[in-house]
Scaffold this motif. Structure first.
Motif, PDB file in Angstrom:
ATOM      1  N   HIS A  80      19.266  12.974  -0.936  1.00  0.00           N
ATOM      2  CA  HIS A  80      18.423  12.707  -2.114  1.00  0.00           C
ATOM      3  C   HIS A  80      17.181  11.901  -1.704  1.00  0.00           C
ATOM      4  O   HIS A  80      16.064  12.198  -2.141  1.00  0.00           O
ATOM      5  CB  HIS A  80      19.269  11.957  -3.157  1.00  0.00           C
ATOM      6  N   HIS A  84      13.149  12.782  -1.744  1.00  0.00           N
ATOM      7  CA  HIS A  84      12.040  11.948  -2.238  1.00  0.00           C
ATOM      8  C   HIS A  84      10.945  11.842  -1.184  1.00  0.00           C
ATOM      9  O   HIS A  84       9.759  11.936  -1.492  1.00  0.00           O
ATOM     10  CB  HIS A  84      12.533  10.534  -2.582  1.00  0.00           C
ATOM     11  N   ILE A  99      11.317   3.753  -3.921  1.00  0.00           N
ATOM     12  CA  ILE A  99      12.141   4.311  -4.990  1.00  0.00           C
ATOM     13  C   ILE A  99      13.552   3.788  -4.783  1.00  0.00           C
ATOM     14  O   ILE A  99      14.121   3.928  -3.697  1.00  0.00           O
ATOM     15  CB  ILE A  99      12.135   5.852  -4.963  1.00  0.00           C
ATOM     16  N   ASP A 101      17.360   3.995  -6.286  1.00  0.00           N
ATOM     17  CA  ASP A 101      18.166   4.850  -7.154  1.00  0.00           C
ATOM     18  C   ASP A 101      19.457   4.169  -7.578  1.00  0.00           C
ATOM     19  O   ASP A 101      20.202   3.657  -6.753  1.00  0.00           O
ATOM     20  CB  ASP A 101      18.533   6.148  -6.420  1.00  0.00           C
ATOM     21  N   GLU A 114      13.689  12.848 -10.436  1.00  0.00           N
ATOM     22  CA  GLU A 114      15.086  12.730 -10.008  1.00  0.00           C
ATOM     23  C   GLU A 114      15.786  14.089 -10.005  1.00  0.00           C
ATOM     24  O   GLU A 114      16.566  14.391  -9.108  1.00  0.00           O
ATOM     25  CB  GLU A 114      15.840  11.726 -10.891  1.00  0.00           C
TER      26      GLU A 114
HETATM   27 ZN   LIG Z   1      16.005   9.292  -6.773  1.00  0.00          ZN
END
Ligand SMILES: [Zn+2]
Length: 170
Positions: A80, A84, A99, A101, A114
């Motif tokens: 993930h 990004h 970022i 999360d 997202e």
């Molecule tokens: Zn994220």
């Protein structure tokens, strides 16, 4: 089965690199991150946080992943954060925190960012062609047992594989 929009947005160079790692069903996301020039740190991010990607003072990027989460979960988080990095570098660069999360992969950045990162993470860890082929080898029918075998093969959570199979079967 078509690839996601996010996948088609990547440069040919990045797609080729990811495909190199996808020769194995269990994609080595840590090594992939390194090839992209990213550092990875397993860290104590505090409860409720799964991962973070930010820029260092030296201009490099670092992914932090929550040390207390399951290995499969950490792999998805790394994928993930790689997503990004490949898609949202401008947003990472806009804040010293980059970022960050939460466990729900919410970061305070717009929701669609997202969703994009989750779709690309799924493409990285569970390429549709490989999942379809392996599903075919297992008889082609999705069941609890098949989900479990596929999740083990691709080293992802059963939940992540179940979502992927919904897309593949559709
Ligand atoms: Zn994220």
């Amino acid at each position: 089965m078509a690839q996601s929009r996010e996948w088609t947005r990547l440069s040919g160079e990045h797609r080729a690199l990811i495909e190199e790692f996808q020769a194995n069903e269990s994609v080595a996301v840590g090594a992939l991150a390194q090839r992209l020039g990213l550092r990875i740190k397993v860290a104590n991010l505090g409860p409720g946080n799964s991962g973070q990607i930010s820029r260092n003072a030296d201009g490099g990027y670092i992914i932090k992943v929550n040390r207390f989460e399951a290995k499969e979960r950490q792999r998805f988080t790394i994928a993930h954060e790689i997503a990004h990095f490949l898609l949202h570098r401008d947003i990472i660069d806009a804040s010293p925190e980059g970022i960050r999360d939460t466990v729900l992969y919410r970061s305070g950045a717009p929701e669609n960012i997202e969703y994009q990162a989750n779709r690309l993470a799924a493409d990285i860890l569970m390429p549709r062609g490989s999942v379809e082929r392996r599903l075919g080898e297992l008889g082609g029918r999705v069941s609890e047992g098949v989900i479990e075998v596929l999740a083990q093969d691709f080293k992802v959570s059963k939940g992540a594989m179940e979502i992927r199979l919904q897309n593949v079967a559709a």
